[in-house]
Design an enzyme around this catalytic site. Structure first.
Site, short mmCIF file in Angstrom:
data_model
loop_
_atom_site.label_atom_id
_atom_site.label_comp_id
_atom_site.label_asym_id
_atom_site.label_seq_id
_atom_site.Cartn_x
_atom_site.Cartn_y
_atom_site.Cartn_z
N ASP A 91 0.83 -1.26 0.03
CA ASP A 91 -0.20 0.05 -0.08
C ASP A 91 0.94 1.36 -0.05
OD1 ASP A 91 0.88 -0.46 2.69
OD2 ASP A 91 -1.10 0.57 3.35
N GLU A 95 9.71 -10.57 -2.51
CA GLU A 95 10.75 -9.38 -2.71
C GLU A 95 12.13 -9.79 -2.68
OE1 GLU A 95 7.22 -7.74 -0.56
OE2 GLU A 95 8.49 -9.63 -0.35
N HIS A 122 1.10 0.39 10.23
CA HIS A 122 1.68 -1.04 9.99
C HIS A 122 3.18 -0.98 9.09
CE1 HIS A 122 -0.58 0.44 6.65
NE2 HIS A 122 -0.01 -0.42 6.05
N HIS A 123 3.62 -2.26 9.31
CA HIS A 123 4.90 -2.22 8.52
C HIS A 123 6.07 -1.57 9.43
CE1 HIS A 123 2.80 -4.58 5.96
NE2 HIS A 123 2.66 -3.70 4.81
N GLY A 155 27.44 -15.90 -2.59
CA GLY A 155 26.93 -17.38 -2.50
C GLY A 155 25.65 -17.70 -1.86
N ASP A 202 18.81 -29.18 -7.08
CA ASP A 202 17.53 -29.16 -6.62
C ASP A 202 17.44 -28.53 -5.22
OD1 ASP A 202 19.36 -30.97 -5.44
OD2 ASP A 202 17.93 -32.70 -5.20
N ASN A 245 20.24 -34.08 -7.51
CA ASN A 245 21.15 -35.07 -6.85
C ASN A 245 20.81 -35.37 -5.63
OD1 ASN A 245 22.17 -32.65 -6.11
ND2 ASN A 245 24.20 -32.93 -6.96
N GLY A 254 19.88 -33.30 -2.54
CA GLY A 254 19.84 -32.75 -1.45
C GLY A 254 20.95 -31.90 -1.61
N GLU A 263 27.13 -29.19 0.94
CA GLU A 263 27.41 -29.43 2.14
C GLU A 263 27.78 -30.67 2.95
OE1 GLU A 263 25.12 -27.35 0.62
OE2 GLU A 263 25.45 -25.43 1.63
#
Length: 556
Positions: free
Chosen positions: A29, A52, A115-116, A412, A439, A466, A468, A472
């Site tokens: 708004d 956003e 608000h916000h 990254g 993925d 692959n 996952g 990591e």
């Protein structure tokens, strides 16, 4: 009362002057009335995003191809959702104009609990947060609007980084005067005395070197100095290498291009040629852990000449202000042409397997996928590679002349390239865009597939399934639950996100299935192509496998 020429018109005119033809964002708004201006503005198209953060990523991708981009969100909730994307643009020198629609001046002056907000009557919390990830910020008023808009946009032009504009909803329609002169009148220039001193002191250093090398990085792309880099290479004969973030800055088919440097993880010839160079001309490059094999480069600072966007630096001296363009052009004219036979140049093209790719009846593996993709690429393509297996598989893959490469090795932020693809394709609809994304990353920003189908863009998306978070897993917790993700039926998503949209979808697991999908993608000029490529969970590009070990050690 509706004024003939307003603050909103002034802002849009200046954005248009920068070549911005699309405005990304999410309505709220506090920006709705200004969005009416955007919709009505000739030459500016509104692109509504699904959130956003995605809008900020899309703007980043747009700016990397177009030169500049803009997005608008509402106050507080909207701008904080976008701040991660803006931080990435700041880290990697991408000029994005972040506009925040804010409550009225009266509301802010009276400290009302609207608000916000945080309910404390203060309205500068979020703009102060943006001070850390933008090079200029402003709160527009009727009195300061023209001067402040020009000030922050010039800062973005000069430093190639984001800026933040807060536009109260009661200011956009206030009267303003039209711009009297173009922004481009005030771009940065070099100091002739500093340039002359640099040439007199550094030209002999380069001329004396027996094994010099040029090491280029992503700032060559940001400051559009690719032609000047090519001229320096051609006129001096010095071999060229790049850091992976700078792919696209130099023609990888050029006879002086020797490969993408990754410190000790480079090919043996390349590592030795760079680390033992007696003069390194480092142009627009910032060595990071992700692009240097975990800081495993071994060349000496004493042999280093750094050419940055606005200075030339050695261990003994800094010459400034000198623009990168002027430094490259001046050195091209002064440095003596080298004898190519004495420079130990082994072009990348001679290092590659030039044989035609022979399809095998077996499941797709990472190394075979990227080998096949190198044959699929065409001149002038835009290649986007998501951080992870995609980025490190593509980093050392040879790309054709005039190909643009988009990745995010410094910031990254996973999921970045998917919305960035929306931006990069809209920035130039005449270039074929190809995205490589895993993925895990895809699941963060998948909603933007809806916007792509709505915009009827036609990129080729390779989703590497692959199972996952492979990066990591390679660093820590190979079999831990936190590196797992739920399995989606990815090939059905185009229909889910746009039931009436049009797309070409494939799920492939073998090389023959991949070949069929590639041939179909090659001939598809009507719609988006979505190819899910299934690979084994533990399969990864060799560069990533080695780098992951270094990251694990670095984190320990």
């Amino acid at each position: 009362m509706k004024h003939e020429y307003t603050v909103g018109n002034y802002l849009l005119d200046r954005l248009s002057e920068l070549g911005i033809r699309h405005m990304f964002g999410v309505p709220g708004d506090y920006n709705l009335a200004f969005l009416d201006n955007v919709i009505d503005y000739e030459g500016m198209e509104w692109v509504g995003n699904r959130n956003e953060l995605n809008a900020a990523y899309a703007a980043d991708g747009y700016a990397r191809i177009n030169g500049f981009a803009a997005l608008i969100t509402t106050f507080g909730v909207g701008e904080l959702s976008a701040i991660n994307g803006i931080a990435g643009s700041y880290a990697e020198h991408v000029p994005v104009v972040k506009i925040t629609g804010a409550p009225t001046t009266k509301v802010m002056d009276n400290g009302l609990y609207v608000h916000h907000t945080l309910g404390d009557g203060k309205f500068d919390h979020f703009s102060r947060m943006f001070q850390e990830v933008t090079v200029a910020q402003t709160l527009l008023t009727q009195e300061n609007a023209a001067q402040e808009i020009d000030r922050v946009l010039l800062a973005s032009m000069t430093e190639k980084r984001p800026v933040h504009i807060t536009l109260p909803i009661d200011v956009y329609d206030k009267p303003a005067n039209k711009p009297e002169s173009p922004l481009h009148d005030e771009v940065a220039t070099s100091n002739h005395e500093a340039l002359s001193q640099m040439l007199s002191e550094l030209t002999p250093m380069i001329d004396k070197a027996k094994q010099p090398v040029i090491l280029a990085g992503y700032e060559v792309n940001r400051y559009e100095n690719r032609e000047e880099l090519l001229a320096l290479a051609d006129k001096t004969g010095i071999p060229v290498t790049i850091l992976s973030g700078g792919k696209g800055a130099f023609n990888e088919e050029h006879p002086q291009f020797i490969g993408v440097y990754n410190g000790e993880l480079s090919a043996p010839y390349l590592q030795k040629r760079v680390d033992e160079a007696d003069c390194i001309i480092q142009i627009g490059a910032k060595p990071t852990d992700s692009t240097t094999g975990g800081f495993s480069y071994n060349f000496s600072d004493k042999d280093l000449i750094q050419i940055t966007p606005f200075s030339v630096i050695t261990t003994k001296q800094k010459y400034a202000p000198i623009t990168m363009k002027d430094a490259l052009l001046a050195l091209s004219e002064r440095v003596t042409q080298k004898n190519s036979e004495e420079l130990n140049i082994l072009p990348l093209q001679s290092q590659l397997n030039q044989n035609a790719f022979e399809v095998k009846e077996e499941n797709i593996k990472q190394n075979r996928f990227f080998e096949r993709l190198s044959h699929f690429m065409k001149e002038k393509d835009v290649l986007l590679a998501e951080q992870g297996t995609s980025y490190y598989g593509a980093a050392t893959m040879a790309i054709p002349k005039n190909t643009m490469f988009i990745g995010q090795p410094l910031w990254g932020s996973i999921g970045f390239t998917f919305p960035a693809l929306l931006g990069s394709q809209l920035a130039d609809m005449n270039r074929r865009n190809i995205l490589l994304i895993g993925d895990g990353s895809f699941q963060l920003t998948a909603q933007e597939l809806s916007t792509m189908l709505d915009q009827k863009i036609k990129p080729i998306i390779f989703l590497i399934n692959n199972d996952g978070y492979t990066v990591e897993r390679a660093i820590h917790g190979e079999n831990q639950a936190y590196n797992d993700i739920p399995m989606w039926d990815y090939k059905k998503l185009p229909e889910v996100f746009s039931p009436e949209g049009k797309s070409l979808t494939y799920k492939v697991q073998t090389e023959t299935e991949l070949e069929e999908a590639l041939k179909a993608a090659e001939n598809n000029h009507d719609c988006l192509t979505f190819i899910e490529v299934v690979m084994h969970r533990d399969d990864k590009p060799e560069l990533l496998a080695q780098l992951s070990k270094r990251f694990a050690k670095q984190n320990g």
